[in-house]
Write a protein that holds these residues in place. Structure first.
Motif, PDB file in Angstrom:
ATOM      1  N   VAL A 270     -18.957   9.551  12.819  1.00 18.03           N
ATOM      2  CA  VAL A 270     -18.326   8.279  12.467  1.00 18.03           C
ATOM      3  C   VAL A 270     -16.952   8.555  11.868  1.00 18.03           C
ATOM      4  CG1 VAL A 270     -18.450   6.243  10.974  1.00 18.03           C
ATOM      5  CG2 VAL A 270     -20.513   7.093  12.107  1.00 18.03           C
ATOM      6  N   VAL A 271     -15.963   7.816  12.338  1.00 17.85           N
ATOM      7  CA  VAL A 271     -14.609   7.905  11.813  1.00 17.85           C
ATOM      8  C   VAL A 271     -14.371   6.721  10.881  1.00 17.85           C
ATOM      9  CG1 VAL A 271     -12.144   7.925  12.378  1.00 17.85           C
ATOM     10  CG2 VAL A 271     -13.783   9.044  13.896  1.00 17.85           C
ATOM     11  N   GLN A 272     -13.942   6.998   9.665  1.00 16.28           N
ATOM     12  CA  GLN A 272     -13.679   5.938   8.681  1.00 16.28           C
ATOM     13  C   GLN A 272     -12.179   5.875   8.412  1.00 16.28           C
ATOM     14  OE1 GLN A 272     -15.175   6.330   4.508  1.00 16.28           O
ATOM     15  NE2 GLN A 272     -16.272   4.445   4.957  1.00 16.28           N
ATOM     16  N   VAL A 273     -11.556   4.773   8.800  1.00 14.49           N
ATOM     17  CA  VAL A 273     -10.118   4.587   8.618  1.00 14.49           C
ATOM     18  C   VAL A 273      -9.868   3.821   7.329  1.00 14.49           C
ATOM     19  CG1 VAL A 273      -8.002   3.599   9.573  1.00 14.49           C
ATOM     20  CG2 VAL A 273      -9.733   4.576  11.096  1.00 14.49           C
ATOM     21  N   GLY A 274      -8.858   4.249   6.586  1.00 15.58           N
ATOM     22  CA  GLY A 274      -8.520   3.561   5.346  1.00 15.58           C
ATOM     23  C   GLY A 274      -7.161   3.996   4.852  1.00 15.58           C
ATOM     24  N   PHE A 275      -6.883   3.691   3.590  1.00 16.41           N
ATOM     25  CA  PHE A 275      -5.605   4.114   3.023  1.00 16.41           C
ATOM     26  C   PHE A 275      -5.835   4.819   1.698  1.00 16.41           C
ATOM     27  CE2 PHE A 275      -6.267  -0.079   1.181  1.00 16.41           C
ATOM     28  CZ  PHE A 275      -5.800   0.034  -0.126  1.00 16.41           C
ATOM     29  N   VAL A 276      -4.934   5.749   1.380  1.00 16.12           N
ATOM     30  CA  VAL A 276      -5.015   6.501   0.144  1.00 16.12           C
ATOM     31  C   VAL A 276      -3.821   6.148  -0.734  1.00 16.12           C
ATOM     32  CG1 VAL A 276      -3.786   8.487   1.109  1.00 16.12           C
ATOM     33  CG2 VAL A 276      -5.324   8.819  -0.828  1.00 16.12           C
ATOM     34  N   LYS A 277      -4.039   6.048  -2.038  1.00 19.93           N
ATOM     35  CA  LYS A 277      -2.995   5.726  -2.996  1.00 19.93           C
ATOM     36  C   LYS A 277      -3.197   6.539  -4.260  1.00 19.93           C
ATOM     37  CE  LYS A 277      -3.447   2.058  -5.640  1.00 19.93           C
ATOM     38  NZ  LYS A 277      -4.010   2.630  -6.875  1.00 19.93           N
ATOM     39  N   ARG A 278      -2.168   6.625  -5.049  1.00 23.52           N
ATOM     40  CA  ARG A 278      -2.310   7.279  -6.353  1.00 23.52           C
ATOM     41  C   ARG A 278      -3.074   6.353  -7.292  1.00 23.52           C
ATOM     42  NH1 ARG A 278       2.626  10.997  -7.834  1.00 23.52           N
ATOM     43  NH2 ARG A 278       1.877  10.527  -9.919  1.00 23.52           N
ATOM     44  N   THR A 279      -3.907   6.934  -8.137  1.00 28.11           N
ATOM     45  CA  THR A 279      -4.696   6.112  -9.067  1.00 28.11           C
ATOM     46  C   THR A 279      -3.830   5.444 -10.131  1.00 28.11           C
ATOM     47  OG1 THR A 279      -5.130   8.094 -10.418  1.00 28.11           O
ATOM     48  CG2 THR A 279      -6.769   7.504  -8.748  1.00 28.11           C
ATOM     49  N   ASP A 280      -2.618   5.980 -10.360  1.00 29.43           N
ATOM     50  CA  ASP A 280      -1.751   5.422 -11.389  1.00 29.43           C
ATOM     51  C   ASP A 280      -0.701   4.471 -10.824  1.00 29.43           C
ATOM     52  OD1 ASP A 280      -0.315   7.305 -10.033  1.00 29.43           O
ATOM     53  OD2 ASP A 280       0.483   8.327 -11.794  1.00 29.43           O
ATOM     54  N   VAL A 281      -0.834   4.092  -9.554  1.00 28.21           N
ATOM     55  CA  VAL A 281       0.136   3.203  -8.911  1.00 28.21           C
ATOM     56  C   VAL A 281      -0.529   1.878  -8.561  1.00 28.21           C
ATOM     57  CG1 VAL A 281       1.520   2.834  -6.826  1.00 28.21           C
ATOM     58  CG2 VAL A 281       1.580   5.047  -7.982  1.00 28.21           C
ATOM     59  N   PHE A 282       0.132   0.780  -8.929  1.00 27.64           N
ATOM     60  CA  PHE A 282      -0.335  -0.558  -8.584  1.00 27.64           C
ATOM     61  C   PHE A 282       0.406  -1.022  -7.329  1.00 27.64           C
ATOM     62  CE2 PHE A 282      -1.243  -0.244 -13.119  1.00 27.64           C
ATOM     63  CZ  PHE A 282      -2.547  -0.737 -13.170  1.00 27.64           C
ATOM     64  N   LEU A 283      -0.338  -1.530  -6.362  1.00 32.04           N
ATOM     65  CA  LEU A 283       0.265  -1.950  -5.107  1.00 32.04           C
ATOM     66  C   LEU A 283       0.923  -3.317  -5.260  1.00 32.04           C
ATOM     67  CD1 LEU A 283      -2.535  -0.892  -2.589  1.00 32.04           C
ATOM     68  CD2 LEU A 283      -0.563   0.429  -3.389  1.00 32.04           C
ATOM     69  N   PRO A 284       2.185  -3.461  -4.831  1.00 27.17           N
ATOM     70  CA  PRO A 284       2.861  -4.753  -4.921  1.00 27.17           C
ATOM     71  C   PRO A 284       2.250  -5.758  -3.946  1.00 27.17           C
ATOM     72  CG  PRO A 284       4.194  -3.199  -3.682  1.00 27.17           C
ATOM     73  CD  PRO A 284       3.051  -2.413  -4.253  1.00 27.17           C
ATOM     74  N   GLU A 285       2.549  -7.025  -4.153  1.00 24.52           N
ATOM     75  CA  GLU A 285       1.981  -8.083  -3.323  1.00 24.52           C
ATOM     76  C   GLU A 285       2.288  -7.867  -1.843  1.00 24.52           C
ATOM     77  OE1 GLU A 285       2.488 -12.917  -2.649  1.00 24.52           O
ATOM     78  OE2 GLU A 285       3.289 -11.947  -4.452  1.00 24.52           O
ATOM     79  N   GLU A 286       3.518  -7.439  -1.543  1.00 19.94           N
ATOM     80  CA  GLU A 286       3.904  -7.249  -0.148  1.00 19.94           C
ATOM     81  C   GLU A 286       3.097  -6.137   0.525  1.00 19.94           C
ATOM     82  OE1 GLU A 286       7.266  -8.981  -2.446  1.00 19.94           O
ATOM     83  OE2 GLU A 286       5.949  -7.232  -2.679  1.00 19.94           O
ATOM     84  N   LEU A 287       2.759  -5.105  -0.233  1.00 23.50           N
ATOM     85  CA  LEU A 287       1.956  -4.024   0.331  1.00 23.50           C
ATOM     86  C   LEU A 287       0.530  -4.499   0.600  1.00 23.50           C
ATOM     87  CD1 LEU A 287       0.038  -1.319   0.021  1.00 23.50           C
ATOM     88  CD2 LEU A 287       2.193  -1.154   1.261  1.00 23.50           C
ATOM     89  N   LEU A 288       0.011  -5.378  -0.272  1.00 22.55           N
ATOM     90  CA  LEU A 288      -1.317  -5.941  -0.051  1.00 22.55           C
ATOM     91  C   LEU A 288      -1.335  -6.804   1.206  1.00 22.55           C
ATOM     92  CD1 LEU A 288      -2.286  -6.933  -3.710  1.00 22.55           C
ATOM     93  CD2 LEU A 288      -3.017  -4.921  -2.415  1.00 22.55           C
ATOM     94  N   VAL A 289      -0.220  -7.481   1.464  1.00 25.84           N
ATOM     95  CA  VAL A 289      -0.099  -8.255   2.697  1.00 25.84           C
ATOM     96  C   VAL A 289      -0.140  -7.317   3.899  1.00 25.84           C
ATOM     97  CG1 VAL A 289       1.433  -9.717   4.077  1.00 25.84           C
ATOM     98  CG2 VAL A 289       1.171 -10.157   1.633  1.00 25.84           C
TER      99      VAL A 289
END
Length: 306
Positions: A270-289
């Motif tokens: 099984v291939v699981q696709v997702g995204f990785v981020k730093r734990t100390d970084v908050f994603l801006p609204e545009e990135l959530l979009v």
């Protein structure tokens, strides 16, 4: 230490070169080199390892780079807050991704969404190690990649050691990409044994550890092997030869050659696709979009047999 020294550090990381950083900042290379050495002496650390192939950030240098970016961003926030002429609200961030068409389609959707905004987007496409390094070093705010049953446990430990967080978006069985005229294209599923005599196309380099490969296959077992650097070359070769590639099986209309199809790989993981981020970084609204567009593109393009 000065903000100017921090600017030099950030620019060197951006270009992976002191000379290119100097050119971008319109200063001389000796000026930047001296400034970095002065900062190293002041802090008592080594920021850069200087080799005949260029410069590489040390572990302490990478930590300093994080703080340098944070301080410069805070300074820019102060300037923005008090300078009313800068209320134009330029939206700016970078995304890294493995070679996925659905990541490109999501960027196109985001551009349409931001049609009334000023923005500066950067899409950095590369191998697994490139994506992870970009996010860890702060060059990208998030990275799009995939995990498999074979490497998931390894990556969970690896991400924890680097203070990174993986957020899954979709799961699917591994598939074989090939052209419609391929001798095996009529099959409902394909085994690795059936693929033995056909050329295998891969983004993986021969010196990359198997854990970091985009495809869960050991290239040492392949008889005919072709390395490619970008999706354009991959698509052209797949659509015009009897070669094949392994991957998610996602077919994104208008972003992949219409002559390419995907067929389930027998006994695949099984291939699981997702995204990785730093734990100390908050994603801006545009990135959530963007993540919403990415999820939609994934679900629309993923194989229906899972």
């Amino acid at each position: 230490m000065t903000f100017q020294q921090f600017r030099y550090i950030v620019e060197i990381a951006k270009h992976n070169s002191i000379s290119k950083a100097a050119s971008a900042l319109y200063v001389t290379q000796p000026s930047i080199s001296k400034s970095v050495r002065d900062l190293e002496d002041e802090l008592g650390i080594t920021i850069l390892d200087r080799t005949n192939k260029g410069v590489v950030f040390t572990k302490e240098g990478t930590e300093l780079l994080f703080y340098a970016k944070m301080l410069l961003e805070q300074m820019e926030s102060v300037v923005y807050h008090f300078n009313k002429e800068k209320k134009a609200d330029l939206m700016k961030f970078s995304i890294s991704s493995q070679h996925y068409s659905f990541a490109i389609e999501a960027v196109a959707k985001l551009m349409d969404y931001l049609t009334e905004r000023k923005y500066e987007l950067t899409l950095r496409e590369g191998m697994t190690t490139d994506v992870i390094d970009d996010v860890y070093a702060g060059r990208s705010i998030c990275g799009i990649l995939s995990l498999t049953d074979l490497n998931k446990s390894f990556f969970e430990r690896y991400f924890t050691s680097k203070s990174l967080l993986f957020m899954p978006l979709a799961s699917m069985k591994q598939h074989v990409f090939l052209r419609k005229e391929h001798p095996l294209a009529h099959l409902t599923s394909i085994s690795l044994e059936q693929l033995r005599n056909y050329p295998y196309l891969t983004y993986q380099q021969d010196d990359v550890l198997l854990h970091f490969a985009e495809e869960a296959i050991n290239v040492d077992t392949i008889n005919k092997l072709v390395y490619v650097k970008d999706r354009g070359a991959m698509n052209d070769l797949l659509s015009n030869t009897d070669s094949y590639n392994l991957g998610t099986g996602c077919i994104v209309n208008d972003y992949i050659n219409s002559n390419i199809i995907s067929i389930p790989l027998e006994g695949s993981t099984v291939v699981q696709v997702g995204f990785v981020k730093r734990t100390d970084v908050f994603l801006p609204e545009e990135l959530l979009v963007y993540i919403e567009f990415l999820t939609t593109s994934l679900k629309k393009s993923m194989p229906k047999d899972f």
